[in-house]
Design an enzyme around this catalytic site. Structure first.
Site, PDB file in Angstrom:
ATOM      1  N   TYR A 162     -29.199 -38.626  -3.746  1.00 47.98           N
ATOM      2  CA  TYR A 162     -28.298 -39.627  -4.307  1.00 47.98           C
ATOM      3  C   TYR A 162     -28.249 -40.800  -3.316  1.00 47.98           C
ATOM      4  O   TYR A 162     -27.922 -40.624  -2.146  1.00 47.98           O
ATOM      5  CB  TYR A 162     -26.875 -39.082  -4.533  1.00 47.98           C
ATOM      6  CG  TYR A 162     -26.014 -40.205  -5.048  1.00 47.98           C
ATOM      7  CD1 TYR A 162     -26.051 -40.556  -6.390  1.00 47.98           C
ATOM      8  CD2 TYR A 162     -25.257 -40.983  -4.184  1.00 47.98           C
ATOM      9  CE1 TYR A 162     -25.345 -41.638  -6.868  1.00 47.98           C
ATOM     10  CE2 TYR A 162     -24.536 -42.075  -4.660  1.00 47.98           C
ATOM     11  CZ  TYR A 162     -24.590 -42.390  -5.998  1.00 47.98           C
ATOM     12  OH  TYR A 162     -23.899 -43.476  -6.469  1.00 47.98           O
ATOM     13  N   GLU A 182     -17.378 -40.968 -20.421  1.00 44.70           N
ATOM     14  CA  GLU A 182     -18.495 -40.375 -19.678  1.00 44.70           C
ATOM     15  C   GLU A 182     -18.414 -38.847 -19.745  1.00 44.70           C
ATOM     16  O   GLU A 182     -17.369 -38.270 -19.480  1.00 44.70           O
ATOM     17  CB  GLU A 182     -18.401 -40.852 -18.219  1.00 44.70           C
ATOM     18  CG  GLU A 182     -19.523 -40.369 -17.343  1.00 44.70           C
ATOM     19  CD  GLU A 182     -19.440 -40.964 -15.929  1.00 44.70           C
ATOM     20  OE1 GLU A 182     -19.267 -42.191 -15.794  1.00 44.70           O
ATOM     21  OE2 GLU A 182     -19.519 -40.177 -14.981  1.00 44.70           O
ATOM     22  N   ARG A 225     -15.748 -32.167   2.022  1.00 42.41           N
ATOM     23  CA  ARG A 225     -14.391 -32.650   2.228  1.00 42.41           C
ATOM     24  C   ARG A 225     -13.857 -33.222   0.918  1.00 42.41           C
ATOM     25  O   ARG A 225     -14.621 -33.665   0.063  1.00 42.41           O
ATOM     26  CB  ARG A 225     -14.347 -33.697   3.338  1.00 42.41           C
ATOM     27  CG  ARG A 225     -15.297 -34.861   3.150  1.00 42.41           C
ATOM     28  CD  ARG A 225     -15.281 -35.765   4.350  1.00 42.41           C
ATOM     29  NE  ARG A 225     -14.051 -36.526   4.444  1.00 42.41           N
ATOM     30  CZ  ARG A 225     -13.823 -37.689   3.839  1.00 42.41           C
ATOM     31  NH1 ARG A 225     -14.752 -38.233   3.088  1.00 42.41           N
ATOM     32  NH2 ARG A 225     -12.684 -38.315   3.978  1.00 42.41           N
ATOM     33  N   ARG A 283     -28.311 -33.356 -12.600  1.00 41.42           N
ATOM     34  CA  ARG A 283     -27.288 -33.505 -13.622  1.00 41.42           C
ATOM     35  C   ARG A 283     -27.501 -34.850 -14.304  1.00 41.42           C
ATOM     36  O   ARG A 283     -27.985 -35.798 -13.683  1.00 41.42           O
ATOM     37  CB  ARG A 283     -25.883 -33.495 -12.994  1.00 41.42           C
ATOM     38  CG  ARG A 283     -25.363 -32.099 -12.747  1.00 41.42           C
ATOM     39  CD  ARG A 283     -23.887 -32.107 -12.396  1.00 41.42           C
ATOM     40  NE  ARG A 283     -23.546 -32.938 -11.275  1.00 41.42           N
ATOM     41  CZ  ARG A 283     -22.670 -33.932 -11.308  1.00 41.42           C
ATOM     42  NH1 ARG A 283     -22.059 -34.267 -12.436  1.00 41.42           N
ATOM     43  NH2 ARG A 283     -22.387 -34.623 -10.234  1.00 41.42           N
ATOM     44  N   ASP A 321     -26.648 -44.716  -2.849  1.00 38.06           N
ATOM     45  CA  ASP A 321     -25.934 -45.877  -3.358  1.00 38.06           C
ATOM     46  C   ASP A 321     -26.894 -47.069  -3.309  1.00 38.06           C
ATOM     47  O   ASP A 321     -27.909 -47.040  -2.597  1.00 38.06           O
ATOM     48  CB  ASP A 321     -24.704 -46.159  -2.488  1.00 38.06           C
ATOM     49  CG  ASP A 321     -23.472 -45.428  -3.014  1.00 38.06           C
ATOM     50  OD1 ASP A 321     -23.364 -45.252  -4.238  1.00 38.06           O
ATOM     51  OD2 ASP A 321     -22.624 -45.046  -2.193  1.00 38.06           O
ATOM     52  N   ARG A 346      -5.570 -39.390   1.883  1.00 33.50           N
ATOM     53  CA  ARG A 346      -5.097 -40.453   2.786  1.00 33.50           C
ATOM     54  C   ARG A 346      -3.594 -40.356   2.920  1.00 33.50           C
ATOM     55  O   ARG A 346      -2.892 -40.291   1.911  1.00 33.50           O
ATOM     56  CB  ARG A 346      -5.441 -41.815   2.219  1.00 33.50           C
ATOM     57  CG  ARG A 346      -6.916 -42.086   2.232  1.00 33.50           C
ATOM     58  CD  ARG A 346      -7.151 -43.532   1.840  1.00 33.50           C
ATOM     59  NE  ARG A 346      -8.558 -43.728   1.576  1.00 33.50           N
ATOM     60  CZ  ARG A 346      -9.030 -44.574   0.690  1.00 33.50           C
ATOM     61  NH1 ARG A 346      -8.200 -45.329  -0.013  1.00 33.50           N
ATOM     62  NH2 ARG A 346     -10.317 -44.702   0.511  1.00 33.50           N
ATOM     63  N   ARG A 387     -14.314 -39.296 -17.473  1.00 42.95           N
ATOM     64  CA  ARG A 387     -13.633 -40.560 -17.188  1.00 42.95           C
ATOM     65  C   ARG A 387     -13.847 -41.541 -18.331  1.00 42.95           C
ATOM     66  O   ARG A 387     -14.756 -41.377 -19.139  1.00 42.95           O
ATOM     67  CB  ARG A 387     -14.105 -41.240 -15.900  1.00 42.95           C
ATOM     68  CG  ARG A 387     -15.209 -40.580 -15.153  1.00 42.95           C
ATOM     69  CD  ARG A 387     -15.490 -41.305 -13.879  1.00 42.95           C
ATOM     70  NE  ARG A 387     -16.925 -41.392 -13.650  1.00 42.95           N
ATOM     71  CZ  ARG A 387     -17.482 -41.957 -12.599  1.00 42.95           C
ATOM     72  NH1 ARG A 387     -16.730 -42.517 -11.676  1.00 42.95           N
ATOM     73  NH2 ARG A 387     -18.789 -41.982 -12.464  1.00 42.95           N
TER      74      ARG A 387
HETATM   75  P1  FDA Z   1     -33.744 -46.432 -10.083  1.00 48.38           P
HETATM   76  O1  FDA Z   1     -33.560 -45.157 -10.825  1.00 48.38           O
HETATM   77  O2  FDA Z   1     -32.738 -47.488 -10.260  1.00 48.38           O
HETATM   78  O3  FDA Z   1     -35.178 -47.031 -10.453  1.00 48.38           O
HETATM   79  C1  FDA Z   1     -36.316 -46.235 -10.633  1.00 48.38           C
HETATM   80  C2  FDA Z   1     -37.185 -46.891 -11.694  1.00 48.38           C
HETATM   81  O4  FDA Z   1     -38.448 -46.213 -11.742  1.00 48.38           O
HETATM   82  C3  FDA Z   1     -36.588 -46.821 -13.091  1.00 48.38           C
HETATM   83  O5  FDA Z   1     -36.468 -48.116 -13.642  1.00 48.38           O
HETATM   84  C4  FDA Z   1     -37.588 -45.962 -13.870  1.00 48.38           C
HETATM   85  O6  FDA Z   1     -37.721 -46.365 -15.231  1.00 48.38           O
HETATM   86  C5  FDA Z   1     -38.867 -46.207 -13.091  1.00 48.38           C
HETATM   87  N1  FDA Z   1     -39.864 -45.135 -13.285  1.00 48.38           N
HETATM   88  C6  FDA Z   1     -39.677 -43.802 -13.149  1.00 48.38           C
HETATM   89  N2  FDA Z   1     -40.803 -43.147 -13.444  1.00 48.38           N
HETATM   90  C7  FDA Z   1     -41.723 -44.075 -13.785  1.00 48.38           C
HETATM   91  C8  FDA Z   1     -43.076 -44.017 -14.215  1.00 48.38           C
HETATM   92  N3  FDA Z   1     -43.728 -42.850 -14.375  1.00 48.38           N
HETATM   93  N4  FDA Z   1     -43.737 -45.167 -14.477  1.00 48.38           N
HETATM   94  C9  FDA Z   1     -43.092 -46.366 -14.348  1.00 48.38           C
HETATM   95  N5  FDA Z   1     -41.810 -46.483 -13.949  1.00 48.38           N
HETATM   96  C10 FDA Z   1     -41.140 -45.348 -13.679  1.00 48.38           C
HETATM   97  N6  FDA Z   1     -24.627 -47.109  -6.452  1.00 48.38           N
HETATM   98  C11 FDA Z   1     -23.679 -47.874  -5.868  1.00 48.38           C
HETATM   99  O7  FDA Z   1     -23.932 -48.461  -4.810  1.00 48.38           O
HETATM  100  N7  FDA Z   1     -22.461 -48.055  -6.470  1.00 48.38           N
HETATM  101  C12 FDA Z   1     -22.141 -47.457  -7.639  1.00 48.38           C
HETATM  102  O8  FDA Z   1     -21.025 -47.611  -8.142  1.00 48.38           O
HETATM  103  C13 FDA Z   1     -23.114 -46.635  -8.256  1.00 48.38           C
HETATM  104  N8  FDA Z   1     -22.855 -46.026  -9.429  1.00 48.38           N
HETATM  105  C14 FDA Z   1     -23.756 -45.156  -9.965  1.00 48.38           C
HETATM  106  C15 FDA Z   1     -23.436 -44.467 -11.133  1.00 48.38           C
HETATM  107  C16 FDA Z   1     -24.340 -43.562 -11.662  1.00 48.38           C
HETATM  108  C17 FDA Z   1     -23.983 -42.823 -12.921  1.00 48.38           C
HETATM  109  C18 FDA Z   1     -25.571 -43.324 -11.009  1.00 48.38           C
HETATM  110  C19 FDA Z   1     -26.525 -42.294 -11.528  1.00 48.38           C
HETATM  111  C20 FDA Z   1     -25.908 -44.022  -9.873  1.00 48.38           C
HETATM  112  C21 FDA Z   1     -24.994 -44.943  -9.332  1.00 48.38           C
HETATM  113  N9  FDA Z   1     -25.312 -45.675  -8.208  1.00 48.38           N
HETATM  114  C22 FDA Z   1     -24.359 -46.483  -7.625  1.00 48.38           C
HETATM  115  C23 FDA Z   1     -26.636 -45.514  -7.543  1.00 48.38           C
HETATM  116  C24 FDA Z   1     -27.677 -46.551  -8.020  1.00 48.38           C
HETATM  117  O9  FDA Z   1     -27.938 -46.371  -9.386  1.00 48.38           O
HETATM  118  C25 FDA Z   1     -28.950 -46.326  -7.167  1.00 48.38           C
HETATM  119  O10 FDA Z   1     -28.664 -46.684  -5.849  1.00 48.38           O
HETATM  120  C26 FDA Z   1     -30.130 -47.142  -7.626  1.00 48.38           C
HETATM  121  O11 FDA Z   1     -30.408 -46.850  -8.971  1.00 48.38           O
HETATM  122  C27 FDA Z   1     -31.314 -46.767  -6.767  1.00 48.38           C
HETATM  123  O12 FDA Z   1     -32.422 -47.536  -7.124  1.00 48.38           O
HETATM  124  P2  FDA Z   1     -33.879 -46.906  -7.204  1.00 48.38           P
HETATM  125  O13 FDA Z   1     -34.793 -48.041  -7.277  1.00 48.38           O
HETATM  126  O14 FDA Z   1     -34.067 -45.910  -6.125  1.00 48.38           O
HETATM  127  O15 FDA Z   1     -33.876 -46.034  -8.551  1.00 48.38           O
END
Ligand code: FDA
Length: 379
Positions: A357, A309, A172, A255, A359, A176, A286
């Site tokens: 993905y 970005e 979608r 990506r 949040d 609005r 953006r």
């Molecule tokens: P996250 O990626 O944060 O943490 C994983 C960790 O594991 C990292 O620190 C990494 O270094 C570590 N790791 C990986 N492999 C490893 C290894 N082999 N050994 C040790 N450590 C290791 N959400 C939202 O609510 N509002 C928003 O506006 C946004 N905006 C946004 C923008 C962009 C560009 C992205 C990509 C994402 C968002 N998000 C978001 C989503 C948000 O980033 C996401 O919800 C959290 O990062 C999720 O947390 P995690 O702990 O799952 O992963």
């Protein structure tokens, strides 16, 4: 140690905090030199303006359990996110709403008139038989709005002509028929008053939690590596699931984003936090201007921080940001899930561990349910 958590993002820290509060001794490792995963932020040194290093993060949720939980560590400002789009030399409000439509068509349509117009323009294609992203986009909102706000923007995001992209990546496109241009519809929204890093540090600040940074789970020279640990204590792994299995079923595709940060010698660069650039002539998608996330703070009046970005496909060495989720990815993911089931007391979570993905509120919510439903009995 009763539990090893790999990754100090919101998923890993929520697990660690819950287990520590239940009296368990937890070690959290992260290969980066800071905690917090992608939500990490820091003060830009010249201006003191808080910059989100891995892309702008706006907190929002309608989940009351998550809202109650996160408020134990931080309060939130009253920030409400709004996005604008710079198309053909004119700025429009997003998501597409009655204000966008009337500005675009230089009209004063009522909600019903605007609905009828969009329905007529969308009639060029049928959503059910659309052959690709472009046809589907037109079937959802009509050619003029699709071409202005989505066609070239999508081409930049995917480095692919929308005619060559599958219609499956869009279900979608929000329109609005009111003048409401709040970006999120959730009950709760705001930014952490003292910043993301203060919030993340408070989650880790527990006598039962030890955090070790610059520590990679796959580095055999550090003692808490995969081969030494798995099977000896429960592990919650939040890194990439394909990496865990040494890419045995192939690589999952992502990506990534590139960010170009600049301190500009003006008090206000664009008057708002996020401006989309949907036209092909701009290589970026953006521009973020971080001061607008915290209008309540006393930031310098003669300088501002902006971040352009850019989007592209990730290779293995890039930061994985958004799952591409092709049919091949989905098949690979099923095979990785089957392998994950066979691991001895290893639970896979978070956006990288589940190839989804998420949040922030979803990452925190799923960590809370993993703790309650699966992990507690292993500890
Ligand atoms: P996250 O990626 O944060 O943490 C994983 C960790 O594991 C990292 O620190 C990494 O270094 C570590 N790791 C990986 N492999 C490893 C290894 N082999 N050994 C040790 N450590 C290791 N959400 C939202 O609510 N509002 C928003 O506006 C946004 N905006 C946004 C923008 C962009 C560009 C992205 C990509 C994402 C968002 N998000 C978001 C989503 C948000 O980033 C996401 O919800 C959290 O990062 C999720 O947390 P995690 O702990 O799952 O992963």
């Amino acid at each position: 140690m009763d539990l090893l958590v790999v990754g100090s993002g919101f998923f890993g820290l929520t697990i660690a905090e819950r287990a520590a509060s239940a009296g368990k001794r937890v070690v959290v490792i992260d290969r980066r030199s800071h905690i917090g995963g992608n939500a990490y932020s820091e003060a830009e040194p010249e201006t003191g303006i808080e910059v989100h290093r891995y892309g702008a993060h706006l907190f929002h949720t309608s989940n009351e359990t998550v809202w109650e939980y996160v408020n134990r560590f931080t309060s939130f400002t009253s920030y409400q996110h709004k996005v604008y789009s710079h198309h053909d030399g004119v700025v429009y409000p997003l998501p597409v709403n009655l204000g966008t439509i009337n500005q675009f068509f230089r009209a004063a349509y009522s909600p019903d008139e605007a609905k009828a117009l969009i329905r007529e323009q969308a009639g060029e294609f049928d959503v059910k038989t659309a052959q690709n992203f472009e046809e589907k986009g037109i079937a959802l909102i009509g050619r003029p709005l699709f071409e202005a706000f989505f066609r070239d923007y999508t081409a930049k995001q995917w480095q692919t002509d929308p005619k060559q992209l599958s219609g499956d990546i869009v279900s979608r496109l929000p329109v609005r028929y009111t003048y409401d241009n709040r970006y999120f519809n959730d009950t709760h929204e705001g930014l952490p008053t003292d910043g993301y890093t203060a919030w993340l540090e408070r989650m880790a600040d527990h006598p039962n939690i030890e955090v070790r940074l610059d520590t990679d789970f796959f580095d055999a020279s550090q003692p808490l590596n995969k081969d030494a640990i798995v099977g000896t204590v429960p592990v919650v792994y939040t890194g990439p699931v394909d990496r865990y299995f040494d890419y045995a079923e192939g690589e999952l595709s992502w990506r990534t984003l590139d960010f170009e940060q600049e301190v500009v010698p003006v008090g206000d660069y664009q008057g708002t936090s996020v401006m989309n650039y949907p036209d092909a002539q701009y290589p970026y998608t953006r521009i973020h201007e971080f001061r607008h996330f915290h209008p309540e703070r006393d930031y310098p009046k003669d300088k501002t921080v902006i971040m352009r970005e850019f989007s592209r496909f990730a290779s293995r060495d890039d930061e994985p940001y958004y799952p591409v989720n092709t049919p091949e990815d989905r098949e690979r993911l099923l095979r990785y899930r089957a392998l994950a089931e066979g691991e001895d007391r290893v639970l896979f979570g978070g956006r990288l561990g589940t190839y989804q993905y998420l949040d922030m509120h979803m990452a925190i919510g799923s960590a809370l349910s993993m703790f309650n439903n699966k992990l507690e009995e292993l500890l």
